[in-house]
Design a protein around this motif. Structure first.
Motif, PDB file in Angstrom:
ATOM      1  N   GLU A 100       0.836  -1.204   0.000  1.00 34.33           N
ATOM      2  CA  GLU A 100       0.000   0.000   0.000  1.00 34.33           C
ATOM      3  C   GLU A 100       0.870   1.252   0.000  1.00 34.33           C
ATOM      4  O   GLU A 100       0.518   2.251  -0.633  1.00 34.33           O
ATOM      5  CB  GLU A 100      -0.942   0.025   1.207  1.00 34.33           C
ATOM      6  N   ARG A 102       3.833   1.548  -1.376  1.00 35.05           N
ATOM      7  CA  ARG A 102       4.324   1.711  -2.756  1.00 35.05           C
ATOM      8  C   ARG A 102       3.212   2.268  -3.650  1.00 35.05           C
ATOM      9  O   ARG A 102       3.450   3.154  -4.475  1.00 35.05           O
ATOM     10  CB  ARG A 102       4.827   0.368  -3.306  1.00 35.05           C
ATOM     11  N   SER A 103       1.986   1.746  -3.477  1.00 36.25           N
ATOM     12  CA  SER A 103       0.860   2.232  -4.286  1.00 36.25           C
ATOM     13  C   SER A 103       0.564   3.697  -3.992  1.00 36.25           C
ATOM     14  O   SER A 103       0.226   4.472  -4.891  1.00 36.25           O
ATOM     15  CB  SER A 103      -0.386   1.392  -4.031  1.00 36.25           C
ATOM     16  N   GLN A 106       3.122   5.869  -5.746  1.00 35.16           N
ATOM     17  CA  GLN A 106       2.821   5.948  -7.184  1.00 35.16           C
ATOM     18  C   GLN A 106       1.611   6.859  -7.426  1.00 35.16           C
ATOM     19  O   GLN A 106       1.606   7.669  -8.364  1.00 35.16           O
ATOM     20  CB  GLN A 106       2.559   4.554  -7.763  1.00 35.16           C
ATOM     21  N   ALA A 107       0.582   6.750  -6.576  1.00 33.08           N
ATOM     22  CA  ALA A 107      -0.614   7.587  -6.742  1.00 33.08           C
ATOM     23  C   ALA A 107      -0.270   9.060  -6.540  1.00 33.08           C
ATOM     24  O   ALA A 107      -0.788   9.930  -7.262  1.00 33.08           O
ATOM     25  CB  ALA A 107      -1.704   7.143  -5.762  1.00 33.08           C
ATOM     26  N   ARG A 134      -7.757   8.471  -5.355  1.00 39.83           N
ATOM     27  CA  ARG A 134      -6.895   7.292  -5.248  1.00 39.83           C
ATOM     28  C   ARG A 134      -5.871   7.477  -4.130  1.00 39.83           C
ATOM     29  O   ARG A 134      -5.613   6.563  -3.344  1.00 39.83           O
ATOM     30  CB  ARG A 134      -6.191   7.028  -6.574  1.00 39.83           C
ATOM     31  N   HIS A 138      -5.613   5.101  -0.662  1.00 43.79           N
ATOM     32  CA  HIS A 138      -4.395   4.416  -0.197  1.00 43.79           C
ATOM     33  C   HIS A 138      -4.015   4.879   1.211  1.00 43.79           C
ATOM     34  O   HIS A 138      -3.573   4.056   2.023  1.00 43.79           O
ATOM     35  CB  HIS A 138      -3.234   4.648  -1.177  1.00 43.79           C
TER      36      HIS A 138
END
Length: 153
Positions: A100, A102-103, A106-107, A134, A138
């Motif tokens: 999460e 890492r996500s 990126q978001a 997004r 996260h």
């Protein structure tokens, strides 16, 4: 002998008579408050609060220690087995947390790119809104996983 009969008759009458009800009155005082008295009414503005002991409600019984005890046929888990399961759960949650994170990174990167395309354009809010959503999702996921990790023994 007649004295004994008289005593029994008097005792029988005393047991057969209903108990006298004691009244409690709420009377307004000069300051606008109220006074509770249990003797007799002080004036005509007093109102009866409790008329008899029969109207009293008994106190509720204390709850039992265990309302629904564990059935004897319920399976028991050994302590070392439970510790192993807890360790596995912690490991899985830590993996989810790093994924999460890492996500989220990126978001945030995608959001920054979208905000840099054409700042100030009227449609930029509509275009950027899903990227902000997004990022927020996260962040909520990370908070939930951290809470689960904190609840582990």
């Amino acid at each position: 002998m007649t004295m004994t009969r008289f005593a029994f008759a008097l005792l029988g009458l005393a047991c057969g008579l209903p108990a006298h009800a004691q009244s409690i009155y709420k009377c307004p005082d000069a300051n606008g408050g109220s006074t509770i008295i249990s003797t007799s009414r002080l004036d005509k503005n007093c109102k009866a609060v409790s008329l008899s002991p029969e109207t009293a409600v008994p106190a509720p019984k204390a709850p039992r220690a265990s309302a629904s005890p564990t059935p004897s046929s319920f399976p028991k888990v050994q302590e070392d087995t439970q510790k192993a399961r807890d360790g596995d759960r912690r490991h899985i949650l830590e993996q989810e947390l790093s994924g999460e994170q890492r996500s989220l990174d990126q978001a945030r990167k995608d959001l920054a790119e979208q905000e840099a395309v054409r700042p100030g354009a009227t449609d930029s809010r509509d275009r950027v809104a899903p990227y902000k959503d997004r990022v927020a999702q996260h962040e909520r996921n990370i908070q939930a996983i951290q809470k689960e990790l904190a609840n582990l023994r």
